[in-house]
Each structure stands twice: as structure tokens, then as C-alpha cells.
Design a protein around this motif. Structure first.
Motif, PDB file in Angstrom:
ATOM      1  N   THR A  22      85.410  -5.051  31.962  1.00  0.00           N
ATOM      2  CA  THR A  22      85.885  -3.862  31.257  1.00  0.00           C
ATOM      3  C   THR A  22      84.772  -3.145  30.498  1.00  0.00           C
ATOM      4  OG1 THR A  22      86.571  -5.217  29.377  1.00  0.00           O
ATOM      5  CG2 THR A  22      88.254  -4.710  31.029  1.00  0.00           C
ATOM      6  N   GLY A  23      83.702  -3.848  30.135  1.00  0.00           N
ATOM      7  CA  GLY A  23      82.597  -3.217  29.427  1.00  0.00           C
ATOM      8  C   GLY A  23      81.636  -2.462  30.326  1.00  0.00           C
ATOM      9  N   VAL A  24      81.720  -2.688  31.637  1.00  0.00           N
ATOM     10  CA  VAL A  24      80.811  -2.028  32.579  1.00  0.00           C
ATOM     11  C   VAL A  24      81.436  -0.722  33.044  1.00  0.00           C
ATOM     12  CG1 VAL A  24      79.674  -2.194  34.833  1.00  0.00           C
ATOM     13  CG2 VAL A  24      79.717  -4.167  33.311  1.00  0.00           C
ATOM     14  N   ARG A  25      80.712   0.359  32.835  1.00  0.00           N
ATOM     15  CA  ARG A  25      81.205   1.687  33.213  1.00  0.00           C
ATOM     16  C   ARG A  25      80.797   2.063  34.639  1.00  0.00           C
ATOM     17  NH1 ARG A  25      84.144   1.019  29.150  1.00  0.00           N
ATOM     18  NH2 ARG A  25      83.727   2.066  27.212  1.00  0.00           N
ATOM     19  N   LYS A  26      79.573   1.638  35.061  1.00  0.00           N
ATOM     20  CA  LYS A  26      79.047   2.073  36.352  1.00  0.00           C
ATOM     21  C   LYS A  26      77.990   1.093  36.822  1.00  0.00           C
ATOM     22  CE  LYS A  26      76.386   5.930  38.273  1.00  0.00           C
ATOM     23  NZ  LYS A  26      75.659   7.153  37.942  1.00  0.00           N
TER      24      LYS A  26
END
Length: 171
Positions: A44-48
Motif C-alpha cells: 500500500t505504500g508503493v505508488r509506482k
């Protein structure tokens, strides 16, 4: 099993270890943590994630990972420096005058199958950050020093919880 331990923090750097029991085989966990294009759906903390090298996951694999941590969004370029499927891999990143090392290890849990009858795995992440090449820490380094290993451990524990959730809910 869920836990965290801090192996040190201070002017030389920060080192944190977290681990979690996952109700899935090491092979299933390995697939989830090495499928780079899918990481934003798992963590969930990774955007891309932008994969920079062709081919499968292994030594030399590089990617750019944009994530939100400590209230800020940052993009780091990660490089795999050791890879022993499905047991462990190590990545390094150099950014903002800091050198980061992350090691993920997967160990079959010897306590036996989960209530649903599947195997389980102990997933462990060791993370360290130190000033790169004797330099003074940059913005991220100052954030690590300010918030310390406890905040880093909390973020890493969240990653492990996200991985467990993704693997355990997959049919």
C-alpha cells in the motif's frame, strides 16, 4: 509470529529487522515479492514501479520505486545484488547522500501447516541506512535520524503485513 527488532540507530546509520509469519509457502511469497510490476497492488505504500532491466528477477535487476514514507513521497532506484530463489534477495539503493540495503529472507515455518492446511513461511526484512561514502546525510537521512528506527520498523512491518494479506487472500 510477528515481531520487530532494532539493531541500532545513531549518527552512523539505522538498522532495523522485522519479521512476520505468512500462511503460504515460500514459493508463493517469493512470487508476490518479486513480481515488480504488481508491487503497487501488494504494498500500500508503493505508488509506482518502473522496471529498468529486461528479463526475470535476479542479480542486476533494477527498478525505480516511488513510495510514500514518513509523510513524503520519494523515488529510489533499487538494484538486486544477491538473489537465491525462493530463499532471499538483497537490494541496494543510493539516494539523497544515503546508502540503503534491504534483505528479504523466506524460511519455511517449522511449526507445521496453518489451520487451512497450507504451509507457512517466516518472512524477514533487514534494512539499513547509512551516509554514503562518508557524506553528511541528506533530507531522507535526516528524517531517519529524526524519527529513528522505530518509524522505519513500523513502515517495514506494514509492508510485511501487506505481503501477507496479498498472498493469504489469493485463491
Amino acid at each position: 509470529m510477528s515481531g520487530e527488532g532494532m539493531t541500532g540507530t545513531g549518527t552512523d546509520g539505522t538498522a532495523v529487522v522485522v519479521e512476520r509469519r505468512v500462511a503460504a509457502s515460500p514459493g508463493r511469497v517469493w512470487e508476490a515479492i518479486t513480481d515488480l510490476p504488481e508491487l503497487p497492488r501488494v504494498l500500500t505504500g508503493v505508488r509506482k514501479v518502473e522496471v529498468l532491466t529486461p528479463g526475470g528477477f535476479g542479480v542486476g535487476t533494477r527498478w525505480r520505486e516511488t513510495r510514500r514514507m514518513l509523510g513524503r513521497e520519494a523515488t529510489e532506484e533499487m538494484t538486486v545484488t544477491a538473489c537465491e530463489p525462493p530463499d532471499r534477495y538483497v537490494t541496494v539503493a543510493d539516494s539523497h547522500d544515503m546508502h540503503y540495503v534491504s534483505e528479504l529472507t523466506l524460511t519455511p515455518d517449522g511449526t507445521g501447516p496453518t489451520p487451512g492446511g497450507s504451509a507457512s513461511t517466516v518472512l524477514r526484512m533487514a534494512f539499513s541506512a547509512r551516509p554514503a561514502h562518508g557524506r553528511a546525510p541528506g533530507v531522507l537521512g535526516r528524517l531517519l535520524a529524526r524519527f529513528g528506527a522505530k518509524a522505519v520498523a513500523k513502515a517495514l512491518a506494514k509492508d510485511l503485513a501487506d505481503i501477507a494479506n496479498a498472498v493469504e487472500t489469493r485463491a
